[in-house]
Design a protein around this motif. Structure first.
Motif, mmCIF file in Angstrom:
data_model
loop_
_atom_site.group_PDB
_atom_site.id
_atom_site.type_symbol
_atom_site.label_atom_id
_atom_site.label_comp_id
_atom_site.label_asym_id
_atom_site.label_seq_id
_atom_site.Cartn_x
_atom_site.Cartn_y
_atom_site.Cartn_z
ATOM 1 N N LEU A 74 22.230 -12.275 26.947
ATOM 2 C CA LEU A 74 22.862 -12.881 25.649
ATOM 3 C C LEU A 74 22.732 -11.844 24.603
ATOM 4 C CD1 LEU A 74 20.660 -16.135 26.249
ATOM 5 C CD2 LEU A 74 23.055 -15.539 27.189
ATOM 6 N N GLY A 75 23.885 -11.597 24.106
ATOM 7 C CA GLY A 75 23.759 -10.438 22.664
ATOM 8 C C GLY A 75 23.175 -9.217 23.059
ATOM 9 N N THR A 76 23.107 -8.536 24.515
ATOM 10 C CA THR A 76 22.460 -7.519 24.587
ATOM 11 C C THR A 76 23.275 -6.156 24.230
ATOM 12 O OG1 THR A 76 20.890 -8.347 26.376
ATOM 13 C CG2 THR A 76 21.355 -6.158 26.823
ATOM 14 N N PRO A 77 22.733 -5.181 23.721
ATOM 15 C CA PRO A 77 23.225 -3.989 23.218
ATOM 16 C C PRO A 77 23.417 -3.046 24.580
ATOM 17 C CG PRO A 77 21.022 -3.746 22.396
ATOM 18 C CD PRO A 77 21.141 -5.385 23.053
ATOM 19 N N HIS A 78 24.220 -3.337 25.333
ATOM 20 C CA HIS A 78 24.352 -2.329 26.511
ATOM 21 C C HIS A 78 24.883 -0.906 26.492
ATOM 22 C CE1 HIS A 78 23.582 -5.608 29.622
ATOM 23 N NE2 HIS A 78 24.641 -6.307 29.008
ATOM 24 N N HIS A 79 25.321 -0.843 25.144
ATOM 25 C CA HIS A 79 25.761 0.673 24.777
ATOM 26 C C HIS A 79 25.035 0.965 23.561
ATOM 27 C CE1 HIS A 79 28.856 0.550 27.750
ATOM 28 N NE2 HIS A 79 29.316 -0.851 27.576
ATOM 29 N N GLY A 80 24.056 0.199 23.058
ATOM 30 C CA GLY A 80 23.246 0.502 21.936
ATOM 31 C C GLY A 80 23.899 0.005 20.598
ATOM 32 N N SER A 81 23.225 -0.203 19.599
ATOM 33 C CA SER A 81 23.641 -0.472 18.233
ATOM 34 C C SER A 81 23.561 0.558 17.357
ATOM 35 C CB SER A 81 23.164 -1.741 17.857
ATOM 36 O OG SER A 81 23.424 -2.412 16.532
ATOM 37 N N PRO A 82 24.383 0.868 16.474
ATOM 38 C CA PRO A 82 24.066 1.858 15.416
ATOM 39 C C PRO A 82 23.115 1.392 14.404
ATOM 40 C CG PRO A 82 26.490 1.353 15.563
ATOM 41 C CD PRO A 82 25.744 0.450 16.550
ATOM 42 N N LEU A 83 22.940 -0.076 14.481
ATOM 43 C CA LEU A 83 21.900 -0.415 13.485
ATOM 44 C C LEU A 83 20.484 0.209 13.797
ATOM 45 C CD1 LEU A 83 23.029 -4.101 12.946
ATOM 46 C CD2 LEU A 83 23.468 -2.095 11.408
ATOM 47 N N GLY A 129 8.895 1.327 16.342
ATOM 48 C CA GLY A 129 9.580 2.838 16.169
ATOM 49 C C GLY A 129 10.281 3.027 17.837
ATOM 50 N N LYS A 130 9.578 2.952 18.651
ATOM 51 C CA LYS A 130 9.922 3.228 20.061
ATOM 52 C C LYS A 130 11.039 2.216 20.476
ATOM 53 C CE LYS A 130 5.562 5.796 21.421
ATOM 54 N NZ LYS A 130 4.405 5.772 22.425
ATOM 55 N N ALA A 131 10.855 1.120 20.273
ATOM 56 C CA ALA A 131 11.539 0.184 20.668
ATOM 57 C C ALA A 131 12.987 0.127 20.275
ATOM 58 C CB ALA A 131 11.286 -1.382 20.638
ATOM 59 N N PHE A 132 12.772 0.181 18.795
ATOM 60 C CA PHE A 132 14.129 0.980 18.055
ATOM 61 C C PHE A 132 15.035 1.884 18.558
ATOM 62 C CE2 PHE A 132 12.936 -2.344 14.982
ATOM 63 C CZ PHE A 132 14.076 -2.585 14.100
ATOM 64 N N ALA A 133 14.279 3.163 18.729
ATOM 65 C CA ALA A 133 14.767 4.239 19.451
ATOM 66 C C ALA A 133 15.620 3.932 20.754
ATOM 67 C CB ALA A 133 13.971 5.239 19.528
ATOM 68 N N ASP A 134 14.836 3.272 21.609
ATOM 69 C CA ASP A 134 15.740 2.786 22.888
ATOM 70 C C ASP A 134 16.646 1.964 22.716
ATOM 71 O OD1 ASP A 134 13.651 4.189 24.664
ATOM 72 O OD2 ASP A 134 12.198 2.592 24.614
ATOM 73 N N ASN A 135 17.154 1.413 21.623
ATOM 74 C CA ASN A 135 18.375 0.696 21.518
ATOM 75 C C ASN A 135 19.420 1.570 20.615
ATOM 76 O OD1 ASN A 135 18.014 -2.702 21.996
ATOM 77 N ND2 ASN A 135 16.043 -1.574 21.664
ATOM 78 N N THR A 136 19.155 2.919 20.422
ATOM 79 C CA THR A 136 20.464 3.517 19.890
ATOM 80 C C THR A 136 21.418 3.809 20.848
ATOM 81 O OG1 THR A 136 19.118 5.535 20.377
ATOM 82 C CG2 THR A 136 18.711 4.712 18.247
ATOM 83 N N PRO A 137 22.699 4.038 20.500
ATOM 84 C CA PRO A 137 23.849 4.456 21.214
ATOM 85 C C PRO A 137 23.680 5.681 22.161
ATOM 86 C CG PRO A 137 24.675 3.663 19.165
ATOM 87 C CD PRO A 137 23.080 3.966 19.024
#
Length: 273
Positions: free
Chosen positions: A125-134, A148-156
Motif C-alpha cells: 500500500l503506497g510502497t516506494p518500490h523505486h524510492g522517493s526523492p523525499l 536516518g538509516k531507514a530514510f536512507a533505505d528509501n532513497t531512489p
C-alpha cells in the motif's frame, strides 16, 4: 487458489501513519478471529490482543514512533524473529499473507527472499518500490528523529540496488503467489491531503514542484508500482495516510487478493486450523 488463512500487517517508516481502528476492524471482520497479526518492528516482544466484534487480532511490539526507525536489514530481522514467536505460541500458520504499508512493503519483499516459500501473497500500500526523492530531501530530519538509516533505505539510489537484488518477478512466494500494488493520490488540497502534521501536503508540493509528478503526498505515482507485480487498485480519494486508515482499502486488499470468498464458502476461515 491457496488455502492460506492468516495475514500479517507491517507498518511504514517510523510508524508515522498507523493502522486505524476502522482498518483493523475491517480486517478482523473479513479474516476472522485469530487470523490477523500485526508486527511493530521495534525491540519489545510484548504480545497483546485487540478485539473487534468478538474477533481477536494479535499485535507484537509497541505501536509508537520507535517502530520502523531501523535500517531495512534490522527491520527484516525483527520481522523474522516476531513471526517465529507468533508461529510458536499464537497459531500463525507456516504460510501466510502480508499487507505492507509504505516501507512495510519493502520490508516484506526482503523477508520473502530470506524466508522463501512462506509468504503466499503480498499487497503493498503506497510502497516506494523505486524510492522517493523525499527520503533524500529530508534525510537530515531522519537522523534528528533517529531514523536516518531507514530514510536512507528509501532513497531512489538505494532502491535501485534493492530491486536488482530482490526482483519482484523472481520472488520465492508460496504456491504461485503474487505481489500486488495499491496506489493512492493526493490532490494538493490542504483540507483533504494534510496528513497528521502537514507532511502529506508538504510532500505533495515538493514532488509537484521539483519532479513534476503526481503522488500520494509522499510516494511518486511511478514508484508505487513495479514491473512483475500486479497493480490491484488506485484510490484517487486517499492519500498516503489514507491507505493505512480506510476500511475500504482493507477490504480491497483482502477480498480481491486473498480469495476470501472462496475460503469462506469452504468454511476454511470460520475457525482456526
Amino acid at each position: 487458489m491457496t488455502d492460506v488463512q492468516d495475514v500479517v500487517l507491517i507498518h511504514g517508516l517510523f510508524n508515522r501513519h498507523r493502522w486505524s481502528e476502522a482498518f483493523l476492524e475491517a480486517m478482523a471482520d473479513i479474516w476472522g478471529s485469530e487470523h490477523v497479526y500485526i508486527i511493530y518492528t521495534n525491540a519489545p516482544n510484548d504480545v497483546n490482543e485487540k478485539v473487534f466484534n468478538g474477533n481477536v487480532i494479535y499485535t507484537i511490539g509497541h505501536n509508537n514512533i520507535t517502530a520502523g526507525t531501523k535500517s531495512l536489514d534490522e527491520q527484516v530481522r525483527e520481522v523474522e524473529r516476531k513471526i517465529h514467536i507468533f508461529q510458536k505460541s499464537y497459531g500463525l500458520g507456516e504460510t501466510f499473507n502480508i499487507i505492507g504499508h509504505s516501507m512495510g512493503g519493502i520490508v516484506a519483499r526482503q523477508y520473502i527472499y530470506h524466508q522463501p516459500g512462506t509468504v503466499a501473497d503480498l499487497v503493498t500500500l503506497g510502497t516506494p518500490h523505486h524510492g522517493s526523492p523525499l527520503a533524500d530531501y529530508f534525510g537530515w530530519f531522519g537522523y534528528i528523529i533517529r531514523s536516518g538509516k531507514a530514510f536512507a533505505d528509501n532513497t531512489p539510489k538505494r532502491m535501485r540496488t534493492f530491486n536488482e537484488r530482490y526482483p519482484v518477478a523472481e520472488a520465492p512466494l508460496y504456491n504461485g503467489g503474487k505481489i500486488y500494488t495499491v496506489r493512492g493520490y493526493a490532490e494538493g488540497k490542504i483540507r483533504k491531503n494534510w496528513g497528521l502534521t502537514g507532511e502529506v501536503y508538504l510532500g505533495w508540493l515538493i514532488l509537484r514542484l521539483t519532479k513534476r509528478t503526481a503522488s500520494d503526498g509522499l510516494v511518486p505515482h511511478d514508484s508505487a508500482v513495479i514491473k512483475g507485480a500486479e497493480h490491484l487498485a488506485d484510490f484517487p480519494n486517499y492519500d498516503h495516510h489514507g491507505l493505512a486508515v480506510r476500511s475500504s482499502v482493507a477490504k480491497e486488499a483482502s477480498l480481491k487478493v486473498f480469495n476470501y470468498r472462496l475460503r469462506t464458502t469452504n468454511g476454511i476461515i470460520s475457525q482456526k486450523g
